[in-house]
Design a protein around this motif. Structure first.
Motif, short mmCIF file in Angstrom:
data_model
loop_
_atom_site.label_atom_id
_atom_site.label_comp_id
_atom_site.label_asym_id
_atom_site.label_seq_id
_atom_site.Cartn_x
_atom_site.Cartn_y
_atom_site.Cartn_z
N THR A 1 36.31 53.36 70.08
CA THR A 1 36.38 53.14 68.64
C THR A 1 36.45 51.65 68.36
O THR A 1 36.57 50.83 69.28
N GLU A 2 36.40 51.29 67.08
CA GLU A 2 36.39 49.88 66.68
C GLU A 2 37.72 49.43 66.12
O GLU A 2 38.03 48.23 66.11
N ASN A 3 38.52 50.35 65.60
CA ASN A 3 39.81 50.02 64.97
C ASN A 3 39.66 49.04 63.81
O ASN A 3 40.49 48.14 63.63
N ALA A 4 38.60 49.22 63.01
CA ALA A 4 38.37 48.29 61.90
C ALA A 4 37.88 49.01 60.66
O ALA A 4 37.18 48.44 59.84
N TYR A 5 38.26 50.29 60.49
CA TYR A 5 37.69 51.09 59.43
C TYR A 5 38.76 51.91 58.73
O TYR A 5 38.78 53.13 58.80
N PRO A 6 39.71 51.26 58.04
CA PRO A 6 40.79 52.01 57.39
C PRO A 6 40.26 52.88 56.25
O PRO A 6 39.29 52.49 55.59
N PRO A 7 40.85 54.03 56.03
CA PRO A 7 41.98 54.58 56.78
C PRO A 7 41.56 55.48 57.94
O PRO A 7 42.37 56.24 58.46
N LEU A 8 40.29 55.40 58.38
CA LEU A 8 39.87 56.27 59.49
C LEU A 8 40.50 55.83 60.80
O LEU A 8 41.03 56.65 61.54
N GLN A 9 40.38 54.55 61.13
CA GLN A 9 41.07 54.01 62.31
C GLN A 9 41.20 52.50 62.13
O GLN A 9 40.25 51.82 61.75
N PHE A 10 42.42 52.00 62.41
CA PHE A 10 42.71 50.59 62.19
C PHE A 10 44.04 50.27 62.85
O PHE A 10 44.73 51.16 63.35
N LEU A 11 44.40 48.99 62.87
CA LEU A 11 45.70 48.56 63.38
C LEU A 11 46.64 48.36 62.21
O LEU A 11 46.33 47.61 61.27
N ASP A 12 47.80 49.01 62.26
CA ASP A 12 48.74 48.87 61.15
C ASP A 12 49.54 47.57 61.27
O ASP A 12 49.24 46.72 62.13
N ALA A 13 50.53 47.39 60.41
CA ALA A 13 51.28 46.13 60.37
C ALA A 13 52.02 45.84 61.67
O ALA A 13 52.33 44.69 61.96
N THR A 14 52.27 46.87 62.46
CA THR A 14 52.96 46.68 63.74
C THR A 14 52.00 46.49 64.90
O THR A 14 52.42 46.28 66.03
N GLY A 15 50.68 46.60 64.61
CA GLY A 15 49.69 46.49 65.67
C GLY A 15 49.33 47.80 66.32
O GLY A 15 48.52 47.83 67.25
N ALA B 1 47.51 51.39 66.72
CA ALA B 1 46.25 52.00 66.31
C ALA B 1 46.53 53.34 65.64
O ALA B 1 47.11 54.24 66.26
N VAL B 2 46.16 53.47 64.38
CA VAL B 2 46.46 54.66 63.60
C VAL B 2 45.27 55.03 62.74
O VAL B 2 44.28 54.30 62.68
N GLY B 3 45.37 56.17 62.05
CA GLY B 3 44.35 56.53 61.08
C GLY B 3 43.96 57.99 61.11
O GLY B 3 44.41 58.77 61.97
N TRP B 4 43.13 58.36 60.17
CA TRP B 4 42.64 59.73 60.01
C TRP B 4 42.02 60.25 61.30
O TRP B 4 42.35 61.37 61.74
N GLU B 5 41.15 59.47 61.90
CA GLU B 5 40.46 59.94 63.10
C GLU B 5 41.42 60.09 64.28
O GLU B 5 41.25 61.01 65.10
N TYR B 6 42.40 59.20 64.40
CA TYR B 6 43.38 59.36 65.48
C TYR B 6 44.17 60.66 65.31
O TYR B 6 44.42 61.38 66.29
N ASP B 7 44.59 60.94 64.09
CA ASP B 7 45.32 62.19 63.85
C ASP B 7 44.43 63.40 64.12
O ASP B 7 44.88 64.40 64.69
N ALA B 8 43.16 63.31 63.69
CA ALA B 8 42.23 64.42 63.94
C ALA B 8 42.04 64.64 65.43
O ALA B 8 42.05 65.78 65.90
N MET B 9 41.88 63.55 66.18
CA MET B 9 41.69 63.69 67.63
C MET B 9 42.93 64.25 68.31
O MET B 9 42.83 65.02 69.27
N ALA B 10 44.11 63.87 67.83
CA ALA B 10 45.35 64.43 68.41
C ALA B 10 45.40 65.94 68.21
O ALA B 10 45.80 66.69 69.10
N GLU B 11 44.97 66.38 67.02
CA GLU B 11 44.95 67.82 66.75
C GLU B 11 43.88 68.52 67.58
O GLU B 11 44.11 69.61 68.13
N ILE B 12 42.71 67.91 67.69
CA ILE B 12 41.64 68.48 68.51
C ILE B 12 42.09 68.59 69.96
O ILE B 12 41.82 69.58 70.64
#
Length: 264
Positions: free
Chosen positions: A38-52, A54-65
């Motif tokens: 992934t690129e981690n540059a496409y909020p809110p799908l996947q990005f780096l939050d204020a703590t650094g 990697a979070v986002g819609w796609e990360y949560d979806a992949m965790a569920e998958i």
């Protein structure tokens, strides 16, 4: 369209039976490791939050998958322009970064079924007053647009906003979406096109520095990508279908597009 909260809760409640039914039908991949790039540059799908992190819609979806298919997911990072070639060559099992399902890309990679539909929007600085739609931008030869070559926003900008010339000097090319966005904020360019998922996320987190203008420039469907012939496509499609059926996709939309505040 995202469901109202009351409808979402009802959907989730009614979806319990569907979850059990789909769980019986989903394949068990026995803990198989799947490397996702992934690129981690496409909020809110996947990005780096204020703590650094990697979070986002796609990360949560992949965790569920991962739970539904019994797979172990690991992540790698790569720039957008290298992602499709790298997945096509089999360097990674799968790619995710809000990738538009397009026929020309199907020559290089296989797509999952669409997990999301988004519209293309025009993003400008919050104080922009020289133009308020695509026609107004096109009419002023002094105005510049940022874009990543090979992306859907690039082609929409070339063919739907400007004159169809991919070498038009009014398109300033950047390697990453984030670099183009920073150029917009700095005043080096005047327009960035983005699908509504990223655009709404950036505008919400900009404290008024950015805004969206004009009408949507069309719709696009997002899918995960795989090397051609990958045996992961069918299981992923089954998991996506189950998550749509039981309300999980709607819950993710509510979390990331309604409740989450970028920068917090």
């Amino acid at each position: 369209m995202t469901l109202p909260v009351w409808a979402l809760r009802l959907s989730l409640a009614l979806g319990l039976t569907a979850t059990a039914t789909f769980a019986q039908d989903l394949p068990d991949l026995a803990g198989r490791e799947v490397v996702v790039v992934t690129e981690n540059a496409y909020p809110p799908l996947q990005f780096l939050d204020a703590t650094g992190a990697a979070v986002g819609w796609e990360y949560d979806a992949m965790a569920e998958i991962a739970k539904r298919l019994n797979i172990t997911v690991t992540y790698e990072n790569i720039s957008w322009d290298a992602m499709i070639p790298a997945v096509s060559e089999g360097q990674f099992d799968m790619g995710m970064t809000g990738i538009t399902i397009r026929d020309d890309r199907k020559d290089a990679v296989d797509f999952s079924d669409a997990y999301m539909r988004s519209e293309m929007l025009m993003m400008v600085r919050g104080d922009e007053a020289r133009f308020n739609d695509a026609a107004g931008f096109a009419a002023d030869p002094e105005l510049l647009m940022a874009a990543q070559p090979g992306t859907t926003p690039f082609y929409v900008g070339v063919y739907e906003v400007l004159d169809g010339n991919e070498e038009n000097a009014r398109i300033v090319k950047f390697e990453t979406f984030g670099a183009g966005l920073e150029a917009l904020k700095a005043g080096d360019v005047d327009l960035v096109l983005s699908d509504s998922t990223a655009a709404n996320g950036y505008v919400a987190g900009s404290d008024g520095a950015l805004k969206i203008i004009g009408e949507p420039l069309g719709a696009e469907d997002f899918g995960f990508i795989f090397p051609k012939g990958s045996d992961l496509v069918a299981p992923m499609n089954a998991a996506i279908a189950s998550m749509k059926a039981d309300g999980t996709m709607d819950a993710l939309n509510t979390k990331w597009f309604l409740e989450y505040k970028l920068g917090e």
